[in-house]
Scaffold this motif. Structure first.
Motif, PDB file in Angstrom:
ATOM      1  N   CYS A  23       0.848  -1.195   0.000  1.00 46.33           N
ATOM      2  CA  CYS A  23       0.000   0.000   0.000  1.00 46.33           C
ATOM      3  C   CYS A  23       0.877   1.236   0.000  1.00 46.33           C
ATOM      4  O   CYS A  23       1.975   1.233   0.574  1.00 46.33           O
ATOM      5  CB  CYS A  23      -0.918  -0.009   1.225  1.00 46.33           C
ATOM      6  SG  CYS A  23      -1.898   1.491   1.430  1.00 46.33           S
ATOM      7  N   PHE A  24       0.400   2.301  -0.619  1.00 45.30           N
ATOM      8  CA  PHE A  24       1.161   3.548  -0.674  1.00 45.30           C
ATOM      9  C   PHE A  24       0.773   4.468   0.491  1.00 45.30           C
ATOM     10  O   PHE A  24       0.534   5.658   0.309  1.00 45.30           O
ATOM     11  CB  PHE A  24       0.929   4.243  -2.016  1.00 45.30           C
ATOM     12  CG  PHE A  24       1.317   3.406  -3.202  1.00 45.30           C
ATOM     13  CD1 PHE A  24       2.515   2.702  -3.220  1.00 45.30           C
ATOM     14  CD2 PHE A  24       0.480   3.309  -4.309  1.00 45.30           C
ATOM     15  CE1 PHE A  24       2.883   1.926  -4.319  1.00 45.30           C
ATOM     16  CE2 PHE A  24       0.834   2.531  -5.401  1.00 45.30           C
ATOM     17  CZ  PHE A  24       2.034   1.838  -5.413  1.00 45.30           C
ATOM     18  N   ALA A  25       0.703   3.877   1.691  1.00 36.09           N
ATOM     19  CA  ALA A  25       0.419   4.626   2.920  1.00 36.09           C
ATOM     20  C   ALA A  25      -0.823   5.491   2.776  1.00 36.09           C
ATOM     21  O   ALA A  25      -0.851   6.650   3.202  1.00 36.09           O
ATOM     22  CB  ALA A  25       1.633   5.470   3.312  1.00 36.09           C
ATOM     23  N   GLY A  81      -6.346  -0.632   1.165  1.00 40.50           N
ATOM     24  CA  GLY A  81      -5.117   0.054   0.777  1.00 40.50           C
ATOM     25  C   GLY A  81      -4.366  -0.637  -0.342  1.00 40.50           C
ATOM     26  O   GLY A  81      -4.019  -0.028  -1.358  1.00 40.50           O
ATOM     27  N   GLN A  82      -4.147  -1.936  -0.182  1.00 41.43           N
ATOM     28  CA  GLN A  82      -3.413  -2.648  -1.228  1.00 41.43           C
ATOM     29  C   GLN A  82      -4.256  -2.827  -2.485  1.00 41.43           C
ATOM     30  O   GLN A  82      -3.734  -2.872  -3.599  1.00 41.43           O
ATOM     31  CB  GLN A  82      -2.908  -3.999  -0.721  1.00 41.43           C
ATOM     32  CG  GLN A  82      -3.968  -5.036  -0.380  1.00 41.43           C
ATOM     33  CD  GLN A  82      -4.272  -5.085   1.108  1.00 41.43           C
ATOM     34  OE1 GLN A  82      -4.090  -4.094   1.809  1.00 41.43           O
ATOM     35  NE2 GLN A  82      -4.715  -6.228   1.598  1.00 41.43           N
ATOM     36  N   SER A  83      -5.576  -2.930  -2.320  1.00 40.41           N
ATOM     37  CA  SER A  83      -6.446  -3.078  -3.482  1.00 40.41           C
ATOM     38  C   SER A  83      -6.400  -1.833  -4.362  1.00 40.41           C
ATOM     39  O   SER A  83      -6.262  -1.919  -5.587  1.00 40.41           O
ATOM     40  CB  SER A  83      -7.884  -3.349  -3.026  1.00 40.41           C
ATOM     41  OG  SER A  83      -8.751  -3.457  -4.130  1.00 40.41           O
ATOM     42  N   VAL A  84      -6.509  -0.661  -3.730  1.00 35.09           N
ATOM     43  CA  VAL A  84      -6.449   0.587  -4.488  1.00 35.09           C
ATOM     44  C   VAL A  84      -5.061   0.797  -5.077  1.00 35.09           C
ATOM     45  O   VAL A  84      -4.908   1.150  -6.256  1.00 35.09           O
ATOM     46  CB  VAL A  84      -6.839   1.774  -3.585  1.00 35.09           C
ATOM     47  CG1 VAL A  84      -6.574   3.102  -4.285  1.00 35.09           C
ATOM     48  CG2 VAL A  84      -8.304   1.671  -3.191  1.00 35.09           C
ATOM     49  N   GLN A  86      -2.546  -1.392  -5.750  1.00 32.74           N
ATOM     50  CA  GLN A  86      -2.027  -2.360  -6.716  1.00 32.74           C
ATOM     51  C   GLN A  86      -2.992  -2.706  -7.848  1.00 32.74           C
ATOM     52  O   GLN A  86      -2.557  -3.039  -8.947  1.00 32.74           O
ATOM     53  CB  GLN A  86      -1.630  -3.647  -5.978  1.00 32.74           C
ATOM     54  CG  GLN A  86      -0.615  -3.440  -4.882  1.00 32.74           C
ATOM     55  CD  GLN A  86       0.679  -2.810  -5.376  1.00 32.74           C
ATOM     56  OE1 GLN A  86       1.127  -3.068  -6.494  1.00 32.74           O
ATOM     57  NE2 GLN A  86       1.301  -1.981  -4.535  1.00 32.74           N
ATOM     58  N   ILE A  87      -4.297  -2.636  -7.588  1.00 38.31           N
ATOM     59  CA  ILE A  87      -5.265  -3.027  -8.620  1.00 38.31           C
ATOM     60  C   ILE A  87      -5.812  -1.801  -9.349  1.00 38.31           C
ATOM     61  O   ILE A  87      -5.672  -1.675 -10.570  1.00 38.31           O
ATOM     62  CB  ILE A  87      -6.415  -3.854  -7.997  1.00 38.31           C
ATOM     63  CG1 ILE A  87      -5.852  -5.146  -7.405  1.00 38.31           C
ATOM     64  CG2 ILE A  87      -7.480  -4.166  -9.046  1.00 38.31           C
ATOM     65  CD1 ILE A  87      -6.883  -5.994  -6.682  1.00 38.31           C
ATOM     66  N   LEU A  88      -6.403  -0.873  -8.622  1.00 36.44           N
ATOM     67  CA  LEU A  88      -7.008   0.281  -9.287  1.00 36.44           C
ATOM     68  C   LEU A  88      -5.966   1.205  -9.905  1.00 36.44           C
ATOM     69  O   LEU A  88      -6.230   1.841 -10.933  1.00 36.44           O
ATOM     70  CB  LEU A  88      -7.874   1.066  -8.294  1.00 36.44           C
ATOM     71  CG  LEU A  88      -9.145   0.380  -7.780  1.00 36.44           C
ATOM     72  CD1 LEU A  88      -9.991   1.370  -6.989  1.00 36.44           C
ATOM     73  CD2 LEU A  88      -9.956  -0.211  -8.918  1.00 36.44           C
ATOM     74  N   PHE A  89      -4.781   1.292  -9.287  1.00 33.56           N
ATOM     75  CA  PHE A  89      -3.764   2.207  -9.807  1.00 33.56           C
ATOM     76  C   PHE A  89      -2.500   1.489 -10.275  1.00 33.56           C
ATOM     77  O   PHE A  89      -1.450   2.113 -10.443  1.00 33.56           O
ATOM     78  CB  PHE A  89      -3.446   3.282  -8.762  1.00 33.56           C
ATOM     79  CG  PHE A  89      -4.551   4.300  -8.643  1.00 33.56           C
ATOM     80  CD1 PHE A  89      -4.532   5.461  -9.385  1.00 33.56           C
ATOM     81  CD2 PHE A  89      -5.640   4.059  -7.824  1.00 33.56           C
ATOM     82  CE1 PHE A  89      -5.562   6.386  -9.301  1.00 33.56           C
ATOM     83  CE2 PHE A  89      -6.678   4.970  -7.727  1.00 33.56           C
ATOM     84  CZ  PHE A  89      -6.642   6.134  -8.473  1.00 33.56           C
TER      85      PHE A  89
END
Length: 283
Positions: A23-25, A81-84, A86-89
């Motif tokens: 996640c990007f914090a 966090g990781q979904s947004v 790594q997946i959405l962005f």
């Protein structure tokens, strides 16, 4: 079966957990906070926390409570966090692409809500007795998962309020099913136990509470020591500093890791198997 129409497995509570390494914090940037007992400073939304390192780690992670950031230790994004990130962005951070910040932070706020609903629906599917309700829960889980992965722009255009309403109705139906078996012969729970009740500091130690509906109740500092909370609906209840020493919450309804972490417990406190014992609890 717990699968989507495309054959992929539905998200379970075990998979709806934060993975900060991917996640990007986003929790340290998208949300703001106000100086209080939970946060040592003020921070506006969409700004970096001053404790954030360049690699998106926290420079005081092991000392958050001691440094006045208790609120950080109880936050749970339910894996949003990781979904947004790594997946959405696509794994491109807001530092690499500063123009993506508004969309990324906005998407995180929405997906966090979707994942929290999915967390509760996964429990509802497991605990309902009704095949019809189970089918409705399954359908909504698929809808929410598809929405969460529909792309950053589509996520920002979602009618989240309508999805909250549908989820609340189903969770309420399951809660009623589970709680219906309590107090049928000898009356209901303690007077004053109702959804949204203000029970801050209430002395409920040793009371018979099984099957009570405490959805959205204010339970700050309430004393539940040694109490059986089986089938008590705790959806959205504020458990900050509630005393849970030796209490049995293994069968409580809709309890989250954040709620447990905000409370006070000990080695004798029983939690649902999907939740971890908070590190700050005493032995």
């Amino acid at each position: 079966m717990n699968i989507q129409p495309n054959g992929a497995p539905l998200l379970t509570q075990d998979t709806l957990r934060p993975d900060c390494s991917n996640c990007f914090a986003l929790c340290c940037t998208a949300f703001g906070f106000t100086r209080s007992a939970d946060f040592a400073i003020d921070k506006p939304p969409a700004t970096e926390c001053p404790n954030l390192a360049y690699d998106f780690s926290c420079t005081i992670h092991s000392r958050l409570r001691a440094r006045g950031f208790r609120g950080c230790t109880v936050f749970d994004c339910f894996g949003a966090g990781q979904s947004v990130s790594q997946i959405l962005f696509g794994g491109i951070s807001w530092r690499e692409d500063p123009e993506s910040q508004p969309a990324m932070f906005g998407a995180f706020r929405v997906v966090k809500q979707l994942h929290e609903m999915l967390w509760h629906l996964a429990e509802a599917h497991r605990r309902t007795y009704s095949p019809d309700t189970a089918a409705d829960v399954q359908h909504l889980r698929v809808t929410l998962e598809e929405a969460a992965a529909s792309g950053s722009q589509a996520v920002l255009e979602l009618d989240v309020e309508a999805l909250h309403h549908s989820t609340a109705q189903l969770l309420g139906a399951v809660s009623e099913e589970v709680r219906a078996g309590y107090f049928t012969d000898d009356g209901g729970p303690v007077t004053g136990l109702r959804p949204g009740a203000d029970l801050a500091g209430a002395g409920l130690r040793g009371e018979r509470l099984c099957g009570a509906d405490l959805r959205n109740a204010v339970l700050i500092g309430a004393d539940f020591r040694g109490t059986d909370l089986t089938a008590v609906d705790l959806l959205g209840a504020d458990l900050r500093d509630a005393r849970l020493d030796d209490a049995d919450l293994a069968g409580a309804l809709f309890l989250t890791q954040a709620q447990a972490a905000s409370a006070r417990g000990n080695g004798g406190t029983r939690l649902p198997s999907v939740l971890a014992r908070p590190g700050h609890w005493t032995d």
